[in-house]
Design a protein around this motif. Structure first.
Motif, PDB file in Angstrom:
ATOM      1  N   ASP A   1      54.348  47.119  46.108  1.00  0.00           N
ATOM      2  CA  ASP A   1      53.519  48.008  46.462  1.00  0.00           C
ATOM      3  C   ASP A   1      53.117  49.452  45.314  1.00  0.00           C
ATOM      4  N   GLY A   2      53.783  49.124  44.267  1.00  0.00           N
ATOM      5  CA  GLY A   2      53.216  49.737  42.899  1.00  0.00           C
ATOM      6  C   GLY A   2      52.086  49.393  42.472  1.00  0.00           C
ATOM      7  N   TRP A   3      51.263  48.501  42.788  1.00  0.00           N
ATOM      8  CA  TRP A   3      50.166  48.136  42.005  1.00  0.00           C
ATOM      9  C   TRP A   3      48.949  48.944  42.838  1.00  0.00           C
ATOM     10  N   ASN A   4      47.977  49.159  42.013  1.00  0.00           N
ATOM     11  CA  ASN A   4      46.751  49.669  42.418  1.00  0.00           C
ATOM     12  C   ASN A   4      45.959  48.514  42.493  1.00  0.00           C
ATOM     13  N   LEU A   5      45.360  48.337  43.495  1.00  0.00           N
ATOM     14  CA  LEU A   5      44.383  46.975  43.832  1.00  0.00           C
ATOM     15  C   LEU A   5      42.921  47.621  43.853  1.00  0.00           C
ATOM     16  N   TYR A   6      42.048  46.587  43.370  1.00  0.00           N
ATOM     17  CA  TYR A   6      40.822  46.778  43.384  1.00  0.00           C
ATOM     18  C   TYR A   6      39.949  45.497  43.473  1.00  0.00           C
ATOM     19  N   LEU A   7      38.944  45.568  44.575  1.00  0.00           N
ATOM     20  CA  LEU A   7      37.887  44.623  44.844  1.00  0.00           C
ATOM     21  C   LEU A   7      36.645  44.830  43.873  1.00  0.00           C
ATOM     22  N   GLY A   8      36.488  43.848  43.041  1.00  0.00           N
ATOM     23  CA  GLY A   8      35.257  43.788  42.152  1.00  0.00           C
ATOM     24  C   GLY A   8      33.962  43.445  43.072  1.00  0.00           C
ATOM     25  N   LYS A   9      33.150  44.449  42.974  1.00  0.00           N
ATOM     26  CA  LYS A   9      32.052  44.351  44.165  1.00  0.00           C
ATOM     27  C   LYS A   9      30.924  43.251  43.588  1.00  0.00           C
ATOM     28  N   TRP A  10      30.887  42.934  42.398  1.00  0.00           N
ATOM     29  CA  TRP A  10      30.287  42.355  41.623  1.00  0.00           C
ATOM     30  C   TRP A  10      30.381  40.778  41.760  1.00  0.00           C
ATOM     31  N   GLY A  11      31.714  40.794  42.163  1.00  0.00           N
ATOM     32  CA  GLY A  11      32.208  39.127  41.867  1.00  0.00           C
ATOM     33  C   GLY A  11      32.033  38.193  43.393  1.00  0.00           C
ATOM     34  N   TYR A  12      32.828  37.259  43.377  1.00  0.00           N
ATOM     35  CA  TYR A  12      32.428  36.241  44.450  1.00  0.00           C
ATOM     36  C   TYR A  12      33.011  36.743  45.712  1.00  0.00           C
ATOM     37  N   ASN A  13      32.370  37.707  46.295  1.00  0.00           N
ATOM     38  CA  ASN A  13      32.837  38.203  47.712  1.00  0.00           C
ATOM     39  C   ASN A  13      31.596  38.403  48.554  1.00  0.00           C
ATOM     40  N   THR A  14      31.561  38.447  49.874  1.00  0.00           N
ATOM     41  CA  THR A  14      30.275  38.674  50.744  1.00  0.00           C
ATOM     42  C   THR A  14      30.576  40.224  51.245  1.00  0.00           C
ATOM     43  N   GLN A  15      29.308  40.489  51.859  1.00  0.00           N
ATOM     44  CA  GLN A  15      29.114  41.988  52.229  1.00  0.00           C
ATOM     45  C   GLN A  15      30.100  42.194  53.510  1.00  0.00           C
ATOM     46  N   LYS A  16      30.037  41.335  54.347  1.00  0.00           N
ATOM     47  CA  LYS A  16      31.261  41.301  55.366  1.00  0.00           C
ATOM     48  C   LYS A  16      32.761  41.527  54.680  1.00  0.00           C
ATOM     49  N   GLU A  17      33.039  40.935  53.554  1.00  0.00           N
ATOM     50  CA  GLU A  17      34.203  41.020  52.912  1.00  0.00           C
ATOM     51  C   GLU A  17      34.278  42.365  52.361  1.00  0.00           C
ATOM     52  N   ARG A  18      33.392  42.901  51.786  1.00  0.00           N
ATOM     53  CA  ARG A  18      33.329  44.340  51.128  1.00  0.00           C
ATOM     54  C   ARG A  18      33.512  45.383  52.296  1.00  0.00           C
TER      55      ARG A  18
ATOM     56  N   ARG B   1      44.575  50.472  50.929  1.00  0.00           N
ATOM     57  CA  ARG B   1      45.114  50.152  49.688  1.00  0.00           C
ATOM     58  C   ARG B   1      44.059  49.572  48.564  1.00  0.00           C
ATOM     59  N   ILE B   2      42.953  49.319  49.155  1.00  0.00           N
ATOM     60  CA  ILE B   2      41.932  48.765  48.250  1.00  0.00           C
ATOM     61  C   ILE B   2      41.143  49.713  47.785  1.00  0.00           C
ATOM     62  N   GLN B   3      40.499  49.696  46.617  1.00  0.00           N
ATOM     63  CA  GLN B   3      39.606  50.523  46.042  1.00  0.00           C
ATOM     64  C   GLN B   3      38.430  49.609  45.809  1.00  0.00           C
ATOM     65  N   LEU B   4      37.307  49.806  46.279  1.00  0.00           N
ATOM     66  CA  LEU B   4      35.939  49.011  45.995  1.00  0.00           C
ATOM     67  C   LEU B   4      35.578  49.567  44.506  1.00  0.00           C
ATOM     68  N   LEU B   5      35.389  48.686  43.845  1.00  0.00           N
ATOM     69  CA  LEU B   5      35.038  48.884  42.276  1.00  0.00           C
ATOM     70  C   LEU B   5      33.763  48.336  41.848  1.00  0.00           C
ATOM     71  N   GLU B   6      32.876  49.344  41.043  1.00  0.00           N
ATOM     72  CA  GLU B   6      31.467  48.976  40.463  1.00  0.00           C
ATOM     73  C   GLU B   6      31.802  48.325  39.089  1.00  0.00           C
ATOM     74  N   LEU B   7      30.873  47.357  38.822  1.00  0.00           N
ATOM     75  CA  LEU B   7      31.104  46.886  37.261  1.00  0.00           C
ATOM     76  C   LEU B   7      31.115  47.891  36.424  1.00  0.00           C
ATOM     77  N   SER B   8      30.016  48.871  36.469  1.00  0.00           N
ATOM     78  CA  SER B   8      30.331  49.776  35.386  1.00  0.00           C
ATOM     79  C   SER B   8      31.616  50.649  35.463  1.00  0.00           C
ATOM     80  N   ASP B   9      32.062  50.882  36.435  1.00  0.00           N
ATOM     81  CA  ASP B   9      33.423  51.852  36.502  1.00  0.00           C
ATOM     82  C   ASP B   9      34.326  50.976  35.932  1.00  0.00           C
ATOM     83  N   PHE B  10      34.387  49.726  36.269  1.00  0.00           N
ATOM     84  CA  PHE B  10      35.568  48.695  35.796  1.00  0.00           C
ATOM     85  C   PHE B  10      35.482  48.598  34.298  1.00  0.00           C
TER      86      PHE B  10
END
Length: 268
Positions: free
Chosen positions: A229-246, A254-263
């Protein structure tokens, strides 16, 4: 106190889809030579193009081999051995890969470990024979190499890729040296277990923990573990995922969507 970043490799730091797809075609020819009789370069190119679309389903590299053969069976009815191919579409693979995979492995009489070994061996041979073209088939996402070089946070790589390949790419392509003890590759256990190990280490006490990943399923596995529970979790929007998953990830608190520039900014 500072930050600790646990980073996925393929799809977060490195776009390796070109290399993994070409390696998978090479390995598939070794594993099933008869199936490639009469397969021309045009059909091979089509397979590699489709692999870019279905890459989000791959959790571990050896699955690329299975996908290459599945695509081949979709195009060539004469070689079909699998019951799932009839009427199967690219969209169908994206939607149902977790159900398709056990069926085809059983019907083709394949086991995970020999495929993992073969995939690694084919990559090793390619690197040995022609390191420059192997490296060239990969690319780091824009800004990532510099962000790693100047990172003020503690960085670990947590990947299902074999560690030696991640290390070679960081060194040769990004010009970054990350000590091998900070690279948790294939064989070091599930990512949730690696995160548990990292958070328990005495030198990490008091650090803010961040896990950046491009597979939604992996992040959902982390959420299931109260210990993490102590981890901050991020999904990299530029990676291998689909629009539906985003879109699904956007609805999970719990999940923050992350842009490449912000990363890249976060790491620096």
């Amino acid at each position: 106190m500072g930050d600790l970043y646990a980073l996925d490799f393929d799809g977060i730091l490195c776009d390796s889809c070109g290399e993994s797809s070409l390696s998978a075609v090479k390995a598939a020819k070794v594993r099933w030579p008869g199936l490639f009789d009469g397969v021309d370069s045009k059909l091979e190119d089509w397979i590699v193009d489709q692999m870019f679309i279905i890459r989000p389903v791959v959790e571990t590299g050896y699955e690329n081999l299975l996908l290459v053969r599945l695509l081949l069976e979709m195009r060539l009815p004469s070689i079909r051995k699998s019951s799932v191919v009839e009427g199967l579409t690219i969209e169908g693979i994206l939607e149902n890969w977790s159900k398709l995979k056990p069926v085809i492995m059983e019907e083709w009489d394949e086991k995970r470990e020999p495929l993992v070994d073969l995939f690694g061996k084919v990559r090793d041979e390619w690197m040995e024979d022609d390191l420059a073209t192997w490296i060239d088939a990969n690319r780091f996402y824009p800004g990532v190499a510099d962000a790693l070089k100047f990172a003020s946070s503690k960085v670990y790589i947590v990947t299902t890729k074999q560690g030696r390949f991640a290390e070679a790419l960081l060194r040769e392509l990004a010009g970054v040296t990350i000590p091998s003890e900070r690279i948790y590759g294939l064989g070091t256990g599930p990512k949730v277990e690696v995160l548990k190990q990292l958070q328990k280490q005495s030198e990490h006490q008091g650090l803010t923990l961040h896990f950046v990943e491009d597979r939604l399923a992996t992040l959902k596995n982390v959420i299931k573990e109260p210990e993490l529970d102590g981890w901050n979790l991020y999904l990299g929007k530029w990676g291998y995922n689909t629009q539906k998953e985003r879109e699904e990830a956007a609805g999970i608190s719990r999940i923050q969507l992350l842009e490449l520039s912000d990363f890249s900014k976060k790491l620096k």
